[in-house]
Write an enzyme that holds these catalytic residues in place. Structure first.
Site, PDB file in Angstrom:
ATOM      1  N   GLY A  16       0.829  -1.198   0.000  1.00 50.25           N
ATOM      2  CA  GLY A  16       0.000   0.000   0.000  1.00 50.25           C
ATOM      3  C   GLY A  16       0.860   1.244   0.000  1.00 50.25           C
ATOM      4  N   CYS A  17       0.289   2.334   0.393  1.00 49.47           N
ATOM      5  CA  CYS A  17       0.999   3.615   0.417  1.00 49.47           C
ATOM      6  C   CYS A  17       2.295   3.481   1.219  1.00 49.47           C
ATOM      7  CB  CYS A  17       0.103   4.677   1.045  1.00 49.47           C
ATOM      8  SG  CYS A  17       0.894   6.283   1.207  1.00 49.47           S
ATOM      9  N   PHE A  18       3.389   3.914   0.624  1.00 46.51           N
ATOM     10  CA  PHE A  18       4.681   3.717   1.282  1.00 46.51           C
ATOM     11  C   PHE A  18       4.917   4.606   2.489  1.00 46.51           C
ATOM     12  CE2 PHE A  18       6.460   5.753  -2.882  1.00 46.51           C
ATOM     13  CZ  PHE A  18       5.942   7.005  -2.582  1.00 46.51           C
ATOM     14  N   HIS A  21      -1.989   2.434   7.616  1.00 42.97           N
ATOM     15  CA  HIS A  21      -1.208   1.362   8.223  1.00 42.97           C
ATOM     16  C   HIS A  21      -1.196   1.471   9.749  1.00 42.97           C
ATOM     17  CE1 HIS A  21       0.298   1.486   4.081  1.00 42.97           C
ATOM     18  NE2 HIS A  21       0.395   0.177   4.250  1.00 42.97           N
TER      19      HIS A  21
END
Length: 165
Positions: free
Chosen positions: A14-16, A161
């Site tokens: 997903g988004c880093f 996250h």
């Protein structure tokens, strides 16, 4: 610390931004870089990758001290900080650039990754099965400076996250 005590792995989940923030706090992690990998475009930019048409994933390169942790520990944490059961999605982020993937560079990493995926499946922590791709490591392109340490610079920034039990 010598180079002999360093190793790295490239992960996409997903988004880093959120992945990087959590791994920066993980015991034994020396360095993190966010970038793009797994696609067909040379020197992609965020503008390119966000279209979902380059096949690149937002990824994080995690360098760790092998005297303090190992790939297995890193991967188990990886499966705690993202949902590996969704295909091309994490939270509100949808597209191939947000896929769950481990970019393996050798047979040892592949075997360890397969073992950890099996262990995660056996834990039945998730309702669905693990959809994480094992992909051969390819060129890792650093993301723009703006994206490096993003949530340290922008503590109120977006992340999907968190550490799961």
């Amino acid at each position: 610390m010598s180079d002999a005590n360093r190793d790295y792995v490239i992960l996409a989940g997903g988004c880093f931004w959120g992945m990087e923030q959590l791994f920066q706090k993980f015991e034994g992690v020396i360095d993190t870089d966010v970038g793009y990998t797994g696609g067909k475009l040379i020197n992609p930019t965020y503008k390119d990758v966000k279209t979902g048409e380059t096949d690149h994933a937002e990824a994080i390169k995690i360098t760790f001290d092998t005297d303090r942790t190992n790939l297995k520990n890193i991967l188990h944490f990886f499966f705690k900080v993202h949902d590996p059961t969704t295909v091309n999605r994490q939270g509100n982020d949808v597209g191939t650039q947000y896929r769950s993937a481990i970019f393996v560079r050798n047979n040892e990493q592949r075997i360890t990754s397969e073992e950890v995926i099996k262990e995660v499946e056996e834990l039945e922590r998730f309702k669905g099965s693990v959809q994480t791709n094992l992909e051969d490591e390819r060129e890792f392109y650093l993301a723009e400076d703006f994206h490096q340490d993003y949530l340290l610079k922008n503590p109120m920034g977006y992340t999907c996250h968190f550490v799961r039990k």
